[in-house]
Design a protein around this motif. Structure first.
Motif, PDB file in Angstrom:
ATOM      1  N   ASP A 234     126.245  64.401 -44.016  1.00  0.00           N
ATOM      2  CA  ASP A 234     126.059  64.486 -42.435  1.00  0.00           C
ATOM      3  C   ASP A 234     127.304  65.647 -42.045  1.00  0.00           C
ATOM      4  OD1 ASP A 234     126.320  64.163 -39.713  1.00  0.00           O
ATOM      5  OD2 ASP A 234     126.175  61.924 -39.760  1.00  0.00           O
ATOM      6  N   ALA A 235     126.822  66.525 -41.457  1.00  0.00           N
ATOM      7  CA  ALA A 235     127.873  67.367 -40.742  1.00  0.00           C
ATOM      8  C   ALA A 235     127.529  67.710 -39.467  1.00  0.00           C
ATOM      9  CB  ALA A 235     127.907  68.922 -41.816  1.00  0.00           C
ATOM     10  N   GLN A 236     127.086  66.923 -38.624  1.00  0.00           N
ATOM     11  CA  GLN A 236     126.700  66.950 -37.426  1.00  0.00           C
ATOM     12  C   GLN A 236     127.919  67.328 -36.483  1.00  0.00           C
ATOM     13  OE1 GLN A 236     123.673  65.221 -35.978  1.00  0.00           O
ATOM     14  NE2 GLN A 236     124.060  64.980 -33.768  1.00  0.00           N
ATOM     15  N   LEU A 237     128.946  67.140 -36.862  1.00  0.00           N
ATOM     16  CA  LEU A 237     130.156  67.491 -35.998  1.00  0.00           C
ATOM     17  C   LEU A 237     131.224  68.542 -36.820  1.00  0.00           C
ATOM     18  CD1 LEU A 237     131.313  63.877 -34.754  1.00  0.00           C
ATOM     19  CD2 LEU A 237     129.629  65.855 -33.522  1.00  0.00           C
ATOM     20  N   VAL A 238     132.097  69.141 -36.093  1.00  0.00           N
ATOM     21  CA  VAL A 238     133.068  69.628 -36.611  1.00  0.00           C
ATOM     22  C   VAL A 238     134.393  68.861 -36.060  1.00  0.00           C
ATOM     23  CG1 VAL A 238     132.235  72.030 -37.046  1.00  0.00           C
ATOM     24  CG2 VAL A 238     133.047  71.763 -34.878  1.00  0.00           C
ATOM     25  N   ALA A 239     135.468  69.245 -36.805  1.00  0.00           N
ATOM     26  CA  ALA A 239     136.538  68.265 -36.867  1.00  0.00           C
ATOM     27  C   ALA A 239     136.967  68.200 -35.020  1.00  0.00           C
ATOM     28  CB  ALA A 239     137.856  68.702 -37.535  1.00  0.00           C
ATOM     29  N   GLU A 240     137.030  69.228 -34.487  1.00  0.00           N
ATOM     30  CA  GLU A 240     137.654  69.158 -33.115  1.00  0.00           C
ATOM     31  C   GLU A 240     136.858  68.537 -32.234  1.00  0.00           C
ATOM     32  OE1 GLU A 240     137.099  72.100 -34.895  1.00  0.00           O
ATOM     33  OE2 GLU A 240     136.249  73.747 -33.838  1.00  0.00           O
ATOM     34  N   ARG A 267     129.816  70.219 -55.693  1.00  0.00           N
ATOM     35  CA  ARG A 267     129.203  70.916 -54.638  1.00  0.00           C
ATOM     36  C   ARG A 267     128.997  69.653 -53.363  1.00  0.00           C
ATOM     37  NH1 ARG A 267     124.567  74.881 -56.166  1.00  0.00           N
ATOM     38  NH2 ARG A 267     124.376  73.386 -57.838  1.00  0.00           N
ATOM     39  N   VAL A 268     128.956  70.585 -52.182  1.00  0.00           N
ATOM     40  CA  VAL A 268     128.793  69.545 -51.250  1.00  0.00           C
ATOM     41  C   VAL A 268     127.820  70.761 -50.377  1.00  0.00           C
ATOM     42  CG1 VAL A 268     130.631  70.318 -49.868  1.00  0.00           C
ATOM     43  CG2 VAL A 268     129.590  68.531 -49.120  1.00  0.00           C
ATOM     44  N   ALA A 269     126.765  69.914 -49.689  1.00  0.00           N
ATOM     45  CA  ALA A 269     125.668  70.772 -48.875  1.00  0.00           C
ATOM     46  C   ALA A 269     126.030  70.163 -47.400  1.00  0.00           C
ATOM     47  CB  ALA A 269     124.261  70.479 -49.352  1.00  0.00           C
ATOM     48  N   LEU A 270     126.342  70.860 -46.667  1.00  0.00           N
ATOM     49  CA  LEU A 270     126.509  70.343 -45.000  1.00  0.00           C
ATOM     50  C   LEU A 270     124.857  70.187 -44.568  1.00  0.00           C
ATOM     51  CD1 LEU A 270     129.678  72.327 -43.918  1.00  0.00           C
ATOM     52  CD2 LEU A 270     129.491  70.230 -44.936  1.00  0.00           C
ATOM     53  N   PHE A 271     124.984  69.156 -43.681  1.00  0.00           N
ATOM     54  CA  PHE A 271     123.667  68.873 -43.500  1.00  0.00           C
ATOM     55  C   PHE A 271     123.437  67.932 -42.217  1.00  0.00           C
ATOM     56  CE2 PHE A 271     119.776  65.723 -44.222  1.00  0.00           C
ATOM     57  CZ  PHE A 271     118.862  66.459 -44.411  1.00  0.00           C
ATOM     58  N   HIS A 272     122.034  67.692 -41.620  1.00  0.00           N
ATOM     59  CA  HIS A 272     121.867  67.238 -40.521  1.00  0.00           C
ATOM     60  C   HIS A 272     122.853  67.803 -39.324  1.00  0.00           C
ATOM     61  CE1 HIS A 272     121.737  63.660 -37.584  1.00  0.00           C
ATOM     62  NE2 HIS A 272     120.795  63.346 -38.291  1.00  0.00           N
ATOM     63  N   HIS A 273     122.447  69.131 -39.075  1.00  0.00           N
ATOM     64  CA  HIS A 273     123.257  69.959 -38.189  1.00  0.00           C
ATOM     65  C   HIS A 273     122.890  69.516 -36.707  1.00  0.00           C
ATOM     66  CE1 HIS A 273     123.967  72.165 -41.429  1.00  0.00           C
ATOM     67  NE2 HIS A 273     122.776  72.818 -41.777  1.00  0.00           N
ATOM     68  N   LYS A 274     123.675  69.476 -35.902  1.00  0.00           N
ATOM     69  CA  LYS A 274     123.542  69.146 -34.569  1.00  0.00           C
ATOM     70  C   LYS A 274     122.534  70.264 -33.680  1.00  0.00           C
ATOM     71  CE  LYS A 274     127.357  68.650 -31.844  1.00  0.00           C
ATOM     72  NZ  LYS A 274     128.611  68.766 -30.689  1.00  0.00           N
ATOM     73  N   PRO A 275     121.784  69.638 -33.212  1.00  0.00           N
ATOM     74  CA  PRO A 275     120.328  70.503 -32.513  1.00  0.00           C
ATOM     75  C   PRO A 275     120.799  71.655 -31.814  1.00  0.00           C
ATOM     76  CG  PRO A 275     120.410  68.253 -31.750  1.00  0.00           C
ATOM     77  CD  PRO A 275     121.364  68.292 -32.739  1.00  0.00           C
ATOM     78  N   SER A 276     121.903  71.544 -31.187  1.00  0.00           N
ATOM     79  CA  SER A 276     122.423  72.826 -30.448  1.00  0.00           C
ATOM     80  C   SER A 276     123.184  73.786 -31.088  1.00  0.00           C
ATOM     81  CB  SER A 276     123.328  72.203 -29.250  1.00  0.00           C
ATOM     82  OG  SER A 276     124.672  71.634 -29.513  1.00  0.00           O
ATOM     83  N   ARG A 277     123.404  73.443 -32.349  1.00  0.00           N
ATOM     84  CA  ARG A 277     124.256  74.554 -33.367  1.00  0.00           C
ATOM     85  C   ARG A 277     123.347  75.479 -33.577  1.00  0.00           C
ATOM     86  NH1 ARG A 277     129.310  72.574 -33.548  1.00  0.00           N
ATOM     87  NH2 ARG A 277     128.681  70.704 -34.920  1.00  0.00           N
ATOM     88  N   THR A 278     123.656  76.879 -33.132  1.00  0.00           N
ATOM     89  CA  THR A 278     122.907  77.893 -33.423  1.00  0.00           C
ATOM     90  C   THR A 278     123.159  78.423 -34.897  1.00  0.00           C
ATOM     91  OG1 THR A 278     124.541  79.583 -32.617  1.00  0.00           O
ATOM     92  CG2 THR A 278     122.932  78.584 -30.866  1.00  0.00           C
ATOM     93  N   ASP A 279     122.241  79.454 -35.134  1.00  0.00           N
ATOM     94  CA  ASP A 279     122.220  80.117 -36.518  1.00  0.00           C
ATOM     95  C   ASP A 279     123.635  80.928 -36.586  1.00  0.00           C
ATOM     96  OD1 ASP A 279     119.802  79.372 -37.446  1.00  0.00           O
ATOM     97  OD2 ASP A 279     118.817  81.149 -36.816  1.00  0.00           O
ATOM     98  N   ASP A 280     124.042  81.418 -35.726  1.00  0.00           N
ATOM     99  CA  ASP A 280     125.263  82.214 -35.779  1.00  0.00           C
ATOM    100  C   ASP A 280     126.536  81.210 -35.894  1.00  0.00           C
ATOM    101  OD1 ASP A 280     124.062  84.441 -35.432  1.00  0.00           O
ATOM    102  OD2 ASP A 280     124.679  84.595 -33.323  1.00  0.00           O
ATOM    103  N   GLN A 281     126.500  79.880 -35.134  1.00  0.00           N
ATOM    104  CA  GLN A 281     127.492  78.968 -35.413  1.00  0.00           C
ATOM    105  C   GLN A 281     127.332  78.355 -36.550  1.00  0.00           C
ATOM    106  OE1 GLN A 281     126.146  76.970 -32.043  1.00  0.00           O
ATOM    107  NE2 GLN A 281     127.894  77.404 -30.764  1.00  0.00           N
ATOM    108  N   LEU A 282     126.276  78.180 -37.304  1.00  0.00           N
ATOM    109  CA  LEU A 282     126.434  77.748 -38.526  1.00  0.00           C
ATOM    110  C   LEU A 282     126.735  78.840 -39.643  1.00  0.00           C
ATOM    111  CD1 LEU A 282     122.980  75.971 -38.476  1.00  0.00           C
ATOM    112  CD2 LEU A 282     125.127  74.876 -38.777  1.00  0.00           C
ATOM    113  N   ASP A 283     126.680  80.157 -39.284  1.00  0.00           N
ATOM    114  CA  ASP A 283     127.190  81.202 -40.255  1.00  0.00           C
ATOM    115  C   ASP A 283     128.935  81.092 -40.096  1.00  0.00           C
ATOM    116  OD1 ASP A 283     124.765  82.259 -40.928  1.00  0.00           O
ATOM    117  OD2 ASP A 283     124.841  83.669 -39.303  1.00  0.00           O
TER     118      ASP A 283
END
Ligand SMILES: [Zn+2]
Ligand SMILES: [Zn+2]
Length: 307
Positions: A234-240, A267-283
């Motif tokens: 799960d990486a739905q959030l970022v720390a802030e 190795r870790v795969a960040l997963f379960h992205h927040k639905p509003s997180r755009t491609d640019d934000q995931l980059d």
């Protein structure tokens, strides 16, 4: 072991141009034996599916026209993890064989032991298991036109409790993890050579702030991730975002990396992205971890990782 991310989004699908590269379908990870692996299973085709979000539809394309023969293992029953079930063409055909397992929620109508009686509501068929009755609550009229039993092929429904079991030639360890609204399990999947840890929908702050304020690095999750070749987390959030949003039941990307380091995952795969997180934000999320002490990948729909 070969892992294909078929849906990487959390909570609700995210259609649109801003989400096209990482993909908008909700959680589903397909696991296959490597061609040099077990001789007893359909070599190459996925046989174990982790969660059944809208990404499940994409598994059909991995089957090369064949029916699905295998197990679907749900972490929990939130919509984003089971919404794909009625739209899985590879599993909804006369020659399919599907064992669907979901976390025991306790009690005969909650996924618990089969009582041999239909539910009081009568929606599930006589002789159905508690697991089937539970699933029928979210998949039956008037909410949906058909019940799970009306899917074509040989479908069985069962409940999973924390512990170890075998599925499709894999050894699976299930542990309960804190989330929100119903029992949620994390899974550790081993083929005897490689280990995948799948821990999505995890709210570690429910057990305290932990060493870095991002949530407790608790025993169950450390056990699941210990020495794993790949931790999908799960990486739905970022720390802030944690102070304001952790109450919704999710973890930060920084926690996922911290867990991988503490547990000795490779190795870790960040997963379960927040639905509003755009491609640019995931980059940008990937850039945050470019100098991390272990490889961090941002899961994208269609990505295959061979362990
Ligand atoms: Zn979810
Ligand atoms: Zn959830």
């Amino acid at each position: 072991m070969r892992i294909t991310f078929c849906g990487v989004r959390g909570s609700t699908p995210a259609p649109g141009a801003d989400y096209a590269r990482y993909g908008g379908n909700t959680s589903c990870v397909a696991v296959a034996h490597s061609s040099s692996g077990s001789q007893s299973c359909n070599t190459g085709a996925p046989v174990l599916l982790l969660d059944a979000g809208t990404g499940l539809g994409g598994v059909t394309g991995l089957l090369g026209g064949d029916p699905f023969h295998g197990t679907i293992l749900l972490t929990h029953l939130h919509w984003d993890h089971c919404l794909g079930l009625p739209f899985f063409r590879g599993g909804d055909r006369d020659d399919a064989r599907v064992a669907l397992l979901l976390p025991d929620q306790g009690g005969p109508d909650q996924g618990g032991p089969d009582q041999g009686e239909p539910s009081q509501g009568g929606e599930a068929s006589a002789g159905s298991t508690g697991a089937e009755r539970l699933l029928t609550r979210v998949m039956s009229p008037p909410f949906f036109p058909i019940t799970p039993r009306q899917l074509r092929g040989d479908w069985t429904f069962g409940a999973v409790s924390p512990g170890q079991f075998k599925a499709e030639g894999f050894t699976v360890e299930a542990r309960e993890i804190p989330h929100k609204g119903g029992r949620t399990l994390g899974y550790r999947v081993s083929d005897g050579h490689r280990v995948l840890a799948y821990v999505t929908d995890h709210c570690p702050t429910a057990l305290g702030p932990g060493a870095d304020g991002l949530g407790a690095y608790h025993e169950a999750v450390l056990d699941l991730a210990a020495g794993a070749d790949l931790l999908v987390h799960d990486a739905q959030l970022v720390a802030e975002e944690v102070p304001a949003e952790a109450g919704f039941g999710h973890a930060a990307a920084e926690y996922a990396v911290g867990l991988a380091l503490r547990a000795g995952a490779r190795r870790v795969a960040l997963f379960h992205h927040k639905p509003s997180r755009t491609d640019d934000q995931l980059d940008a999320l990937a850039c945050r971890f470019a100098d991390a002490p272990l490889p961090v990948l941002v899961a994208a729909e269609g990505l295959t990782v061979t362990l």
